[in-house]
Scaffold this motif. Structure first.
Motif, PDB file in Angstrom:
ATOM      1  N   VAL A 103       1.034  -1.202   0.109  1.00 59.21           N
ATOM      2  CA  VAL A 103       0.072  -0.463  -0.016  1.00 59.21           C
ATOM      3  C   VAL A 103       0.937   1.016   0.074  1.00 59.21           C
ATOM      4  CG1 VAL A 103      -1.564   1.436   1.073  1.00 59.21           C
ATOM      5  CG2 VAL A 103      -1.816  -1.103   1.423  1.00 59.21           C
ATOM      6  N   LEU A 104       0.797   1.977  -1.167  1.00 57.93           N
ATOM      7  CA  LEU A 104       1.350   3.192  -1.352  1.00 57.93           C
ATOM      8  C   LEU A 104       0.643   4.408  -1.245  1.00 57.93           C
ATOM      9  CD1 LEU A 104       4.743   4.049  -1.626  1.00 57.93           C
ATOM     10  CD2 LEU A 104       4.450   4.117  -3.888  1.00 57.93           C
ATOM     11  N   ASP A 105       1.190   5.332  -1.519  1.00 56.29           N
ATOM     12  CA  ASP A 105       0.851   6.780  -1.532  1.00 56.29           C
ATOM     13  C   ASP A 105       0.892   7.027  -2.909  1.00 56.29           C
ATOM     14  OD1 ASP A 105      -0.006   9.510  -1.623  1.00 56.29           O
ATOM     15  OD2 ASP A 105       0.443  10.068   0.211  1.00 56.29           O
ATOM     16  N   PRO A 106      -0.308   7.060  -3.784  1.00 59.40           N
ATOM     17  CA  PRO A 106       0.356   7.433  -5.248  1.00 59.40           C
ATOM     18  C   PRO A 106       0.795   8.818  -5.337  1.00 59.40           C
ATOM     19  CG  PRO A 106      -2.007   8.038  -4.445  1.00 59.40           C
ATOM     20  CD  PRO A 106      -1.611   7.620  -3.173  1.00 59.40           C
ATOM     21  N   LYS A 107       1.473   9.475  -4.487  1.00 61.95           N
ATOM     22  CA  LYS A 107       1.938  10.268  -5.213  1.00 61.95           C
ATOM     23  C   LYS A 107       3.653  10.025  -4.714  1.00 61.95           C
ATOM     24  CE  LYS A 107      -0.999  14.094  -2.557  1.00 61.95           C
ATOM     25  NZ  LYS A 107      -0.869  14.501  -2.279  1.00 61.95           N
ATOM     26  N   GLU A 108       3.729   8.495  -4.210  1.00 66.72           N
ATOM     27  CA  GLU A 108       5.049   8.368  -4.360  1.00 66.72           C
ATOM     28  C   GLU A 108       6.036   7.718  -5.373  1.00 66.72           C
ATOM     29  OE1 GLU A 108       7.503   8.172  -0.970  1.00 66.72           O
ATOM     30  OE2 GLU A 108       5.653  10.180  -0.246  1.00 66.72           O
ATOM     31  N   THR A 109       6.896   7.304  -5.635  1.00 61.60           N
ATOM     32  CA  THR A 109       7.757   7.143  -6.324  1.00 61.60           C
ATOM     33  C   THR A 109       7.791   5.372  -7.281  1.00 61.60           C
ATOM     34  OG1 THR A 109       8.916   8.723  -6.964  1.00 61.60           O
ATOM     35  CG2 THR A 109      10.029   6.776  -8.134  1.00 61.60           C
ATOM     36  N   VAL A 110       6.964   4.320  -7.191  1.00 56.70           N
ATOM     37  CA  VAL A 110       7.346   2.536  -8.515  1.00 56.70           C
ATOM     38  C   VAL A 110       8.397   2.516  -9.093  1.00 56.70           C
ATOM     39  CG1 VAL A 110       6.643   1.271  -8.466  1.00 56.70           C
ATOM     40  CG2 VAL A 110       4.844   2.703  -7.696  1.00 56.70           C
ATOM     41  N   LYS A 111       9.626   2.009  -8.566  1.00 54.24           N
ATOM     42  CA  LYS A 111      10.721   2.020  -9.701  1.00 54.24           C
ATOM     43  C   LYS A 111      10.456   1.165 -10.531  1.00 54.24           C
ATOM     44  CE  LYS A 111      15.001   3.189  -9.243  1.00 54.24           C
ATOM     45  NZ  LYS A 111      16.259   2.796  -8.304  1.00 54.24           N
ATOM     46  N   LEU A 112      10.957   0.889 -12.235  1.00 56.66           N
ATOM     47  CA  LEU A 112      10.566  -0.644 -12.528  1.00 56.66           C
ATOM     48  C   LEU A 112      12.092  -1.114 -13.052  1.00 56.66           C
ATOM     49  CD1 LEU A 112       7.333   0.189 -14.698  1.00 56.66           C
ATOM     50  CD2 LEU A 112       7.482  -0.956 -12.309  1.00 56.66           C
ATOM     51  N   ARG A 113      12.735  -2.430 -12.571  1.00 56.29           N
ATOM     52  CA  ARG A 113      13.880  -2.739 -13.330  1.00 56.29           C
ATOM     53  C   ARG A 113      13.589  -3.566 -14.437  1.00 56.29           C
ATOM     54  NH1 ARG A 113      17.730  -5.004 -10.259  1.00 56.29           N
ATOM     55  NH2 ARG A 113      19.283  -3.689 -11.614  1.00 56.29           N
ATOM     56  N   SER A 114      14.033  -3.044 -15.202  1.00 54.30           N
ATOM     57  CA  SER A 114      13.977  -4.036 -16.055  1.00 54.30           C
ATOM     58  C   SER A 114      15.145  -4.698 -17.522  1.00 54.30           C
ATOM     59  CB  SER A 114      12.959  -3.222 -17.570  1.00 54.30           C
ATOM     60  OG  SER A 114      11.930  -3.472 -17.003  1.00 54.30           O
ATOM     61  N   LYS A 115      14.815  -5.294 -18.364  1.00 57.49           N
ATOM     62  CA  LYS A 115      15.570  -6.032 -19.111  1.00 57.49           C
ATOM     63  C   LYS A 115      15.511  -6.372 -20.522  1.00 57.49           C
ATOM     64  CE  LYS A 115      15.396 -11.000 -18.255  1.00 57.49           C
ATOM     65  NZ  LYS A 115      16.583 -12.003 -19.081  1.00 57.49           N
ATOM     66  N   LYS A 116      16.047  -6.438 -21.575  1.00 57.98           N
ATOM     67  CA  LYS A 116      15.750  -6.516 -22.854  1.00 57.98           C
ATOM     68  C   LYS A 116      15.096  -8.138 -22.354  1.00 57.98           C
ATOM     69  CE  LYS A 116      16.914  -3.667 -26.467  1.00 57.98           C
ATOM     70  NZ  LYS A 116      17.475  -3.027 -27.551  1.00 57.98           N
ATOM     71  N   LEU A 117      14.217  -7.999 -23.875  1.00 54.33           N
ATOM     72  CA  LEU A 117      13.742  -9.558 -24.134  1.00 54.33           C
ATOM     73  C   LEU A 117      15.014 -10.206 -24.539  1.00 54.33           C
ATOM     74  CD1 LEU A 117      10.261  -8.649 -26.115  1.00 54.33           C
ATOM     75  CD2 LEU A 117      10.565  -9.601 -23.865  1.00 54.33           C
ATOM     76  N   ASP A 118      16.079  -9.952 -25.197  1.00 54.84           N
ATOM     77  CA  ASP A 118      17.110 -11.144 -25.640  1.00 54.84           C
ATOM     78  C   ASP A 118      18.099 -11.075 -24.926  1.00 54.84           C
ATOM     79  OD1 ASP A 118      17.536  -8.188 -26.701  1.00 54.84           O
ATOM     80  OD2 ASP A 118      17.878  -9.091 -28.487  1.00 54.84           O
ATOM     81  N   ASP A 119      17.845 -10.676 -23.771  1.00 56.89           N
ATOM     82  CA  ASP A 119      19.118 -10.014 -22.585  1.00 56.89           C
ATOM     83  C   ASP A 119      18.869 -12.003 -22.323  1.00 56.89           C
ATOM     84  OD1 ASP A 119      20.031  -7.744 -22.985  1.00 56.89           O
ATOM     85  OD2 ASP A 119      19.402  -7.042 -21.117  1.00 56.89           O
TER      86      ASP A 119
END
Length: 119
Positions: A103-119
């Motif tokens: 549960v998070l205040d919507p004013k806070e930041t969500v970080k997404l860590r992603s990789k390329k599909l071919d990694d």
């Protein structure tokens, strides 16, 4: 004799009361729903539930988070190569901070860590 027996059965059927009905079950406890604010003063903290987007392509993850009320999003190359995520559909989310279900205040930041599909 048959008429008397039939009359007795009809009278018995007419006089018998229906079986008692069980009371309806109580309503389920209120639970937070993705994108809805938890009511202040309840036992749950105030904020929105963060959807779990790990495993989704990066674009779909952003769309899901925005639909739930989160617009402050950060993105990062999870491989450490510091690449920019230009075509979001070519990336998959491998980690999110905070985790889904938080549960998070919507004013806070969500970080997404992603990789390329071919990694």
């Amino acid at each position: 004799m048959r008429k008397a027996l039939l009359a007795g059965l009809l009278l018995l059927a007419a006089c018998s009361s229906p079986p008692p009905q069980a009371p309806p079950p109580p309503p389920p406890p209120a639970e937070a729903v993705l994108g809805q604010t938890v009511v202040p003063g309840s036992k749950s903290p105030s904020g929105h539930l963060v959807p779990d987007v790990v495993g989704k392509n990066h674009q779909q993850a952003q769309d899901t988070l925005q639909a739930a009320g989160f617009y402050r999003l950060e993105e990062e190359d999870a491989t450490g190569k510091n690449r920019m995520l230009i075509v979001d559909r070519n990336w998959v989310v491998v980690e999110q901070i905070p985790k889904g279900g938080t549960v998070l205040d919507p004013k806070e930041t969500v970080k997404l860590r992603s990789k390329k599909l071919d990694d």
